[in-house]
Scaffold this motif. Sequence first.
Motif, PDB file in Angstrom:
ATOM      1  N   SER A 164       0.801  -1.229   0.000  1.00  0.00           N
ATOM      2  CA  SER A 164       0.000   0.000   0.000  1.00  0.00           C
ATOM      3  C   SER A 164       0.831   1.274   0.000  1.00  0.00           C
ATOM      4  O   SER A 164       0.268   2.375  -0.059  1.00  0.00           O
ATOM      5  N   ASP A 165       2.154   1.175   0.033  1.00  0.00           N
ATOM      6  CA  ASP A 165       2.972   2.387   0.019  1.00  0.00           C
ATOM      7  C   ASP A 165       2.742   3.222  -1.238  1.00  0.00           C
ATOM      8  O   ASP A 165       2.963   4.437  -1.231  1.00  0.00           O
ATOM      9  N   ARG A 166       2.277   2.598  -2.284  1.00  0.00           N
ATOM     10  CA  ARG A 166       2.035   3.329  -3.528  1.00  0.00           C
ATOM     11  C   ARG A 166       0.813   4.232  -3.446  1.00  0.00           C
ATOM     12  O   ARG A 166       0.589   5.060  -4.345  1.00  0.00           O
ATOM     13  N   ILE A 167       0.001   4.067  -2.385  1.00  0.00           N
ATOM     14  CA  ILE A 167      -1.203   4.913  -2.250  1.00  0.00           C
ATOM     15  C   ILE A 167      -1.189   5.706  -0.939  1.00  0.00           C
ATOM     16  O   ILE A 167      -2.224   6.182  -0.494  1.00  0.00           O
ATOM     17  N   ARG A 168      -0.036   5.859  -0.319  1.00  0.00           N
ATOM     18  CA  ARG A 168       0.066   6.684   0.873  1.00  0.00           C
ATOM     19  C   ARG A 168       0.088   8.160   0.448  1.00  0.00           C
ATOM     20  O   ARG A 168      -0.193   8.485  -0.719  1.00  0.00           O
ATOM     21  N   MET A 169       0.406   9.073   1.337  1.00  0.00           N
ATOM     22  CA  MET A 169       0.649  10.453   0.966  1.00  0.00           C
ATOM     23  C   MET A 169       2.013  10.496   0.279  1.00  0.00           C
ATOM     24  O   MET A 169       3.054  10.387   0.928  1.00  0.00           O
ATOM     25  N   LEU A 170       2.014  10.627  -1.032  1.00  0.00           N
ATOM     26  CA  LEU A 170       3.242  10.455  -1.811  1.00  0.00           C
ATOM     27  C   LEU A 170       4.126  11.694  -1.805  1.00  0.00           C
ATOM     28  O   LEU A 170       5.305  11.608  -2.170  1.00  0.00           O
ATOM     29  N   GLU A 171       3.580  12.833  -1.419  1.00  0.00           N
ATOM     30  CA  GLU A 171       4.356  14.080  -1.362  1.00  0.00           C
ATOM     31  C   GLU A 171       4.224  14.659   0.045  1.00  0.00           C
ATOM     32  O   GLU A 171       3.540  15.671   0.258  1.00  0.00           O
ATOM     33  N   PRO A 172       4.890  14.050   1.035  1.00  0.00           N
ATOM     34  CA  PRO A 172       4.659  14.419   2.431  1.00  0.00           C
ATOM     35  C   PRO A 172       5.561  15.516   2.974  1.00  0.00           C
ATOM     36  O   PRO A 172       5.428  15.884   4.148  1.00  0.00           O
ATOM     37  N   ASP A 173       6.479  16.037   2.185  1.00  0.00           N
ATOM     38  CA  ASP A 173       7.508  16.930   2.736  1.00  0.00           C
ATOM     39  C   ASP A 173       6.918  18.152   3.420  1.00  0.00           C
ATOM     40  O   ASP A 173       7.355  18.535   4.519  1.00  0.00           O
ATOM     41  N   ALA A 174       5.942  18.803   2.783  1.00  0.00           N
ATOM     42  CA  ALA A 174       5.368  20.009   3.373  1.00  0.00           C
ATOM     43  C   ALA A 174       4.619  19.672   4.656  1.00  0.00           C
ATOM     44  O   ALA A 174       4.640  20.449   5.631  1.00  0.00           O
ATOM     45  N   PHE A 175       3.959  18.525   4.692  1.00  0.00           N
ATOM     46  CA  PHE A 175       3.257  18.064   5.887  1.00  0.00           C
ATOM     47  C   PHE A 175       4.245  17.843   7.024  1.00  0.00           C
ATOM     48  O   PHE A 175       4.042  18.333   8.154  1.00  0.00           O
ATOM     49  N   ILE A 176       5.333  17.152   6.746  1.00  0.00           N
ATOM     50  CA  ILE A 176       6.348  16.892   7.773  1.00  0.00           C
ATOM     51  C   ILE A 176       6.946  18.209   8.267  1.00  0.00           C
ATOM     52  O   ILE A 176       7.132  18.420   9.477  1.00  0.00           O
ATOM     53  N   ALA A 177       7.239  19.115   7.342  1.00  0.00           N
ATOM     54  CA  ALA A 177       7.830  20.400   7.728  1.00  0.00           C
ATOM     55  C   ALA A 177       6.891  21.177   8.647  1.00  0.00           C
ATOM     56  O   ALA A 177       7.325  21.802   9.624  1.00  0.00           O
ATOM     57  N   ALA A 178       5.592  21.137   8.348  1.00  0.00           N
ATOM     58  CA  ALA A 178       4.621  21.819   9.212  1.00  0.00           C
ATOM     59  C   ALA A 178       4.597  21.183  10.592  1.00  0.00           C
ATOM     60  O   ALA A 178       4.629  21.884  11.616  1.00  0.00           O
ATOM     61  N   LEU A 179       4.550  19.854  10.647  1.00  0.00           N
ATOM     62  CA  LEU A 179       4.532  19.172  11.941  1.00  0.00           C
ATOM     63  C   LEU A 179       5.773  19.492  12.767  1.00  0.00           C
ATOM     64  O   LEU A 179       5.701  19.643  13.994  1.00  0.00           O
ATOM     65  N   LYS A 180       6.903  19.628  12.109  1.00  0.00           N
ATOM     66  CA  LYS A 180       8.169  19.866  12.815  1.00  0.00           C
ATOM     67  C   LYS A 180       8.240  21.268  13.418  1.00  0.00           C
ATOM     68  O   LYS A 180       9.149  21.558  14.200  1.00  0.00           O
ATOM     69  N   THR A 181       7.282  22.143  13.088  1.00  0.00           N
ATOM     70  CA  THR A 181       7.269  23.471  13.715  1.00  0.00           C
ATOM     71  C   THR A 181       6.750  23.417  15.142  1.00  0.00           C
ATOM     72  O   THR A 181       6.847  24.414  15.862  1.00  0.00           O
ATOM     73  N   HIS A 182       6.186  22.273  15.556  1.00  0.00           N
ATOM     74  CA  HIS A 182       5.624  22.148  16.900  1.00  0.00           C
ATOM     75  C   HIS A 182       6.503  21.230  17.742  1.00  0.00           C
ATOM     76  O   HIS A 182       6.953  20.186  17.265  1.00  0.00           O
ATOM     77  N   PRO A 183       6.736  21.572  19.008  1.00  0.00           N
ATOM     78  CA  PRO A 183       7.670  20.785  19.821  1.00  0.00           C
ATOM     79  C   PRO A 183       7.077  19.520  20.444  1.00  0.00           C
ATOM     80  O   PRO A 183       7.823  18.721  21.015  1.00  0.00           O
ATOM     81  N   ASP A 184       5.743  19.321  20.359  1.00  0.00           N
ATOM     82  CA  ASP A 184       5.151  18.208  21.098  1.00  0.00           C
ATOM     83  C   ASP A 184       4.015  17.570  20.301  1.00  0.00           C
ATOM     84  O   ASP A 184       2.857  17.589  20.712  1.00  0.00           O
ATOM     85  N   ILE A 185       4.364  16.985  19.147  1.00  0.00           N
ATOM     86  CA  ILE A 185       3.413  16.187  18.384  1.00  0.00           C
ATOM     87  C   ILE A 185       3.394  14.803  19.010  1.00  0.00           C
ATOM     88  O   ILE A 185       4.354  14.033  18.894  1.00  0.00           O
ATOM     89  N   ARG A 186       2.293  14.461  19.683  1.00  0.00           N
ATOM     90  CA  ARG A 186       2.240  13.196  20.412  1.00  0.00           C
ATOM     91  C   ARG A 186       1.961  12.003  19.506  1.00  0.00           C
ATOM     92  O   ARG A 186       2.475  10.907  19.723  1.00  0.00           O
ATOM     93  N   GLN A 187       1.091  12.183  18.496  1.00  0.00           N
ATOM     94  CA  GLN A 187       0.754  11.105  17.580  1.00  0.00           C
ATOM     95  C   GLN A 187       0.249  11.701  16.267  1.00  0.00           C
ATOM     96  O   GLN A 187      -0.404  12.750  16.258  1.00  0.00           O
ATOM     97  N   VAL A 188       0.535  11.000  15.165  1.00  0.00           N
ATOM     98  CA  VAL A 188      -0.105  11.244  13.873  1.00  0.00           C
ATOM     99  C   VAL A 188      -0.789   9.927  13.516  1.00  0.00           C
ATOM    100  O   VAL A 188      -0.121   8.924  13.255  1.00  0.00           O
ATOM    101  N   ILE A 189      -2.123   9.912  13.535  1.00  0.00           N
ATOM    102  CA  ILE A 189      -2.889   8.674  13.456  1.00  0.00           C
ATOM    103  C   ILE A 189      -3.701   8.656  12.164  1.00  0.00           C
ATOM    104  O   ILE A 189      -4.401   9.614  11.845  1.00  0.00           O
ATOM    105  N   ALA A 190      -3.594   7.545  11.427  1.00  0.00           N
ATOM    106  CA  ALA A 190      -4.274   7.406  10.142  1.00  0.00           C
ATOM    107  C   ALA A 190      -4.964   6.052  10.055  1.00  0.00           C
ATOM    108  O   ALA A 190      -4.760   5.160  10.882  1.00  0.00           O
ATOM    109  N   GLY A 191      -5.797   5.914   9.022  1.00  0.00           N
ATOM    110  CA  GLY A 191      -6.411   4.642   8.676  1.00  0.00           C
ATOM    111  C   GLY A 191      -5.854   4.182   7.337  1.00  0.00           C
ATOM    112  O   GLY A 191      -4.656   4.013   7.179  1.00  0.00           O
ATOM    113  N   HIS A 192      -6.749   3.971   6.353  1.00  0.00           N
ATOM    114  CA  HIS A 192      -6.403   3.789   4.945  1.00  0.00           C
ATOM    115  C   HIS A 192      -5.802   2.436   4.600  1.00  0.00           C
ATOM    116  O   HIS A 192      -6.214   1.814   3.624  1.00  0.00           O
ATOM    117  N   VAL A 193      -4.837   1.956   5.370  1.00  0.00           N
ATOM    118  CA  VAL A 193      -4.075   0.776   4.968  1.00  0.00           C
ATOM    119  C   VAL A 193      -4.692  -0.537   5.448  1.00  0.00           C
ATOM    120  O   VAL A 193      -4.189  -1.619   5.136  1.00  0.00           O
TER     121      VAL A 193
END
Length: 265
Positions: A164-193
């Motif tokens: 299922s890696d072919r149908i994940r978020m294929l361009e995640p860089d901007a998402f990761i960069a946004a998350l990294k602006t916060h010091p305490d991301i406890r979980q990123v929870i998804a379904g899909h797979v």
Amino acid sequence: MTLKFVIMSDLHLVPEGALSVTLDTAARLEQAVDAVLARHADADFCILAGDLADRGEAAAYERLKTIIARLPIPAHITLGNHDDRPTFLSVFGDDFAAETGHVDKVIDTKGYRIIMLDSSEPGRVDGVLEQAQIDWLTARLAEAMDRPVIVVLHHNANALHIHSDRIRMLEPDAFIAALKTHPDIRQVIAGHVHLTSTATWHGLPFTTLAGGHYSVDFSVDRPDAPMRRISGPGQMAVVVGTPDRTTVLFDDFIDGNADIFWSRD
């Protein structure tokens, strides 16, 4: 003060009389609601994390509305790739859309901020967050620097080394960069797979739950290996948060196993 909430994903509801991949998905969701009533009625709320309908039909969303009305707790909703945003909004109301135009939402409670993101994009199976959503996410994170954050969306951003890696978020860089602006991301929870996983990526914790539809098996780093679809279990996640820790538990509300009556005597 303890936060507790339930996440359901991959409901894949169909109109009455229809099945999805041989399964009565409405009956499975009814069992999920029964499990909440039996074990998790004290939760603060429930999140439905996308793929609510199998083919985005209005009749499926009407059925969803009827079933979740039995929940004893508020239900917050976002969408997945099987959903149809205009049809969903026509049934549930335009107020479910954020200023991004997507079904994004913030929940502030018990010292936490929970951010829900709509990663669906018409015509695509993989996950997409538009620039307006990335900007919205970054702003919502900046408002919550004094508290931990949990992010819930449909698509996983991290690779799982499976088909299922072919149908994940294929361009995640901007998402990761946004998350990294916060010091305490406890979980990123998804379904899909349609399976349970945990990972650490870019120093961030990622989790997937199997959800309410069929589950899958997998072969690690063999993307072209055949994948089995398995009728069970049906699974929801239960998130428990305190100031110093965040725990994700998995409740297989459909497990197909008989109870074992065991005595220590």
